[in-house]
Design a protein around this motif. Sequence first.
Motif, PDB file in Angstrom:
ATOM      1  N   GLU A   1     -64.902  47.081 -54.805  1.00 42.64           N
ATOM      2  CA  GLU A   1     -65.924  47.430 -53.799  1.00 42.64           C
ATOM      3  C   GLU A   1     -66.933  46.300 -53.615  1.00 42.64           C
ATOM      4  OE1 GLU A   1     -65.090  49.370 -56.472  1.00 42.64           O
ATOM      5  OE2 GLU A   1     -63.699  50.502 -55.186  1.00 42.64           O
ATOM      6  N   ASP A   2     -67.260  45.580 -54.699  1.00 43.89           N
ATOM      7  CA  ASP A   2     -68.225  44.481 -54.599  1.00 43.89           C
ATOM      8  C   ASP A   2     -67.666  43.338 -53.760  1.00 43.89           C
ATOM      9  OD1 ASP A   2     -69.646  46.086 -56.262  1.00 43.89           O
ATOM     10  OD2 ASP A   2     -69.882  44.640 -57.893  1.00 43.89           O
ATOM     11  N   GLY A   3     -66.394  43.006 -54.003  1.00 41.46           N
ATOM     12  CA  GLY A   3     -65.754  41.949 -53.224  1.00 41.46           C
ATOM     13  C   GLY A   3     -65.662  42.330 -51.759  1.00 41.46           C
ATOM     14  N   LYS A   4     -65.273  43.582 -51.509  1.00 49.49           N
ATOM     15  CA  LYS A   4     -65.126  44.066 -50.136  1.00 49.49           C
ATOM     16  C   LYS A   4     -66.473  44.073 -49.408  1.00 49.49           C
ATOM     17  CE  LYS A   4     -61.981  47.247 -49.720  1.00 49.49           C
ATOM     18  NZ  LYS A   4     -61.296  48.556 -49.771  1.00 49.49           N
ATOM     19  N   ALA A   5     -67.510  44.518 -50.113  1.00 49.08           N
ATOM     20  CA  ALA A   5     -68.848  44.582 -49.496  1.00 49.08           C
ATOM     21  C   ALA A   5     -69.355  43.183 -49.154  1.00 49.08           C
ATOM     22  CB  ALA A   5     -69.820  45.281 -50.450  1.00 49.08           C
ATOM     23  N   TYR A   6     -69.127  42.222 -50.065  1.00 51.27           N
ATOM     24  CA  TYR A   6     -69.561  40.846 -49.796  1.00 51.27           C
ATOM     25  C   TYR A   6     -68.817  40.295 -48.575  1.00 51.27           C
ATOM     26  CZ  TYR A   6     -70.753  35.948 -50.383  1.00 51.27           C
ATOM     27  OH  TYR A   6     -71.223  34.676 -50.154  1.00 51.27           O
ATOM     28  N   ALA A   7     -67.511  40.539 -48.526  1.00 53.39           N
ATOM     29  CA  ALA A   7     -66.701  40.043 -47.411  1.00 53.39           C
ATOM     30  C   ALA A   7     -67.180  40.630 -46.083  1.00 53.39           C
ATOM     31  CB  ALA A   7     -65.224  40.382 -47.641  1.00 53.39           C
ATOM     32  N   GLU A   8     -67.496  41.914 -46.080  1.00 54.18           N
ATOM     33  CA  GLU A   8     -67.968  42.552 -44.849  1.00 54.18           C
ATOM     34  C   GLU A   8     -69.309  41.969 -44.421  1.00 54.18           C
ATOM     35  OE1 GLU A   8     -67.897  46.728 -45.668  1.00 54.18           O
ATOM     36  OE2 GLU A   8     -65.735  46.876 -45.304  1.00 54.18           O
ATOM     37  N   ARG A   9     -70.169  41.746 -45.401  1.00 48.58           N
ATOM     38  CA  ARG A   9     -71.504  41.208 -45.100  1.00 48.58           C
ATOM     39  C   ARG A   9     -71.409  39.807 -44.480  1.00 48.58           C
ATOM     40  NH1 ARG A   9     -73.271  42.422 -49.798  1.00 48.58           N
ATOM     41  NH2 ARG A   9     -73.434  40.358 -50.749  1.00 48.58           N
ATOM     42  N   GLU A  10     -70.451  39.002 -44.960  1.00 46.97           N
ATOM     43  CA  GLU A  10     -70.314  37.616 -44.506  1.00 46.97           C
ATOM     44  C   GLU A  10     -69.233  37.437 -43.430  1.00 46.97           C
ATOM     45  OE1 GLU A  10     -72.260  35.159 -45.308  1.00 46.97           O
ATOM     46  OE2 GLU A  10     -73.440  36.245 -46.809  1.00 46.97           O
ATOM     47  N   SER A  11     -68.677  38.544 -42.960  1.00 49.33           N
ATOM     48  CA  SER A  11     -67.599  38.515 -41.947  1.00 49.33           C
ATOM     49  C   SER A  11     -66.388  37.702 -42.412  1.00 49.33           C
ATOM     50  CB  SER A  11     -68.122  37.950 -40.613  1.00 49.33           C
ATOM     51  OG  SER A  11     -69.127  38.782 -40.105  1.00 49.33           O
ATOM     52  N   LEU A  12     -65.933  37.980 -43.621  1.00 48.44           N
ATOM     53  CA  LEU A  12     -64.739  37.336 -44.172  1.00 48.44           C
ATOM     54  C   LEU A  12     -63.630  38.380 -44.265  1.00 48.44           C
ATOM     55  CD1 LEU A  12     -66.439  35.665 -47.297  1.00 48.44           C
ATOM     56  CD2 LEU A  12     -66.319  34.744 -44.977  1.00 48.44           C
ATOM     57  N   TYR A  13     -62.397  37.913 -44.294  1.00 49.40           N
ATOM     58  CA  TYR A  13     -61.297  38.796 -44.669  1.00 49.40           C
ATOM     59  C   TYR A  13     -61.321  38.921 -46.188  1.00 49.40           C
ATOM     60  CZ  TYR A  13     -59.760  38.026 -39.898  1.00 49.40           C
ATOM     61  OH  TYR A  13     -59.712  37.967 -38.524  1.00 49.40           O
ATOM     62  N   PHE A  14     -60.639  39.933 -46.725  1.00 50.69           N
ATOM     63  CA  PHE A  14     -60.690  40.146 -48.172  1.00 50.69           C
ATOM     64  C   PHE A  14     -59.373  40.711 -48.693  1.00 50.69           C
ATOM     65  CE2 PHE A  14     -62.314  40.996 -52.279  1.00 50.69           C
ATOM     66  CZ  PHE A  14     -61.912  42.264 -52.665  1.00 50.69           C
ATOM     67  N   MET A  15     -58.921  40.187 -49.821  1.00 55.90           N
ATOM     68  CA  MET A  15     -57.780  40.748 -50.544  1.00 55.90           C
ATOM     69  C   MET A  15     -57.937  40.471 -52.017  1.00 55.90           C
ATOM     70  SD  MET A  15     -54.134  40.138 -48.603  1.00 55.90           S
ATOM     71  CE  MET A  15     -53.984  40.572 -46.869  1.00 55.90           C
ATOM     72  N   GLU A  16     -57.389  41.370 -52.824  1.00 56.15           N
ATOM     73  CA  GLU A  16     -57.248  41.078 -54.250  1.00 56.15           C
ATOM     74  C   GLU A  16     -55.794  40.684 -54.489  1.00 56.15           C
ATOM     75  OE1 GLU A  16     -58.759  44.451 -56.461  1.00 56.15           O
ATOM     76  OE2 GLU A  16     -60.738  43.506 -56.577  1.00 56.15           O
ATOM     77  N   THR A  17     -55.601  39.667 -55.312  1.00 54.08           N
ATOM     78  CA  THR A  17     -54.258  39.124 -55.532  1.00 54.08           C
ATOM     79  C   THR A  17     -53.980  38.973 -57.025  1.00 54.08           C
ATOM     80  OG1 THR A  17     -55.085  36.853 -55.516  1.00 54.08           O
ATOM     81  CG2 THR A  17     -54.344  37.745 -53.406  1.00 54.08           C
ATOM     82  N   SER A  18     -52.711  38.836 -57.342  1.00 60.28           N
ATOM     83  CA  SER A  18     -52.293  38.407 -58.673  1.00 60.28           C
ATOM     84  C   SER A  18     -51.224  37.339 -58.492  1.00 60.28           C
ATOM     85  CB  SER A  18     -51.728  39.570 -59.490  1.00 60.28           C
ATOM     86  OG  SER A  18     -51.080  39.058 -60.646  1.00 60.28           O
ATOM     87  N   ALA A  19     -51.593  36.096 -58.789  1.00 59.16           N
ATOM     88  CA  ALA A  19     -50.597  35.030 -58.720  1.00 59.16           C
ATOM     89  C   ALA A  19     -49.518  35.277 -59.774  1.00 59.16           C
ATOM     90  CB  ALA A  19     -51.255  33.671 -58.932  1.00 59.16           C
TER      91      ALA A  19
END
Length: 218
Positions: A139-157
């Motif tokens: 939720e923190d990553g998603k909220a930051y992305a929304e605030r800054e108008s970025l796309y967002f994903m969580e990944t595992s290389a």
Amino acid sequence: MAGSWAEDDYDYLFKLVLIGDSGVGKSNLLSRFTRNEFNLESKSTIGVEFATRSISVDGKVLKAQIWDTAGQERYRAITSAYYRGAVGALLVYDVTRHATFENVSRWLRELKDHTDPNIVVMLIGNKSDLRHLVAVPTEDGKAYAERESLYFMETSALEATNVDNAFAEVLTQIYRIVSKRAVEAGDDAASSSVPSKGERINVKDDASTQKKLGCCST
């Protein structure tokens, strides 16, 4: 898949950059996407490396030239050359190390200082396989992305989760901006605005691209 096309058989060439603190997994994201490899013992990147891979979108072949840099401060002198011509960026943090998330703002500021204002940026929370060690909630990553108008994903290389999706989403969004601009310029201009092979696309500032941002939920 990688290697499906001849090296020069592509319609568009897009330069992407990987940025973020050292040790967040940028090099393994690059190797997973371009070679489907992961190295648990990978050393810190010295200077700059890049690799390429082509994907197909709407019947067009998009070739990504992806640049990876060392996150350490002592290599920061390379920035302007590193960012030049980039039309997409993956800004990576490690979900198990909160400090790498705190530094995202600094990386974003640097990115904006050196690139076109309409560069397509995706925030990546990497190492999502280490669920028991998570220090940065989704939720923190998603909220930051929304605030800054970025796309967002969580990944595992490591587990190859969302790696292809993240790169493909960035490339697709860049392609949509470029093709929309060609259509809006009119059919005559559209044919002349298709770049010659090897020409980099710069995503220029215009009103039509302002709407492209906003968090991607896929």
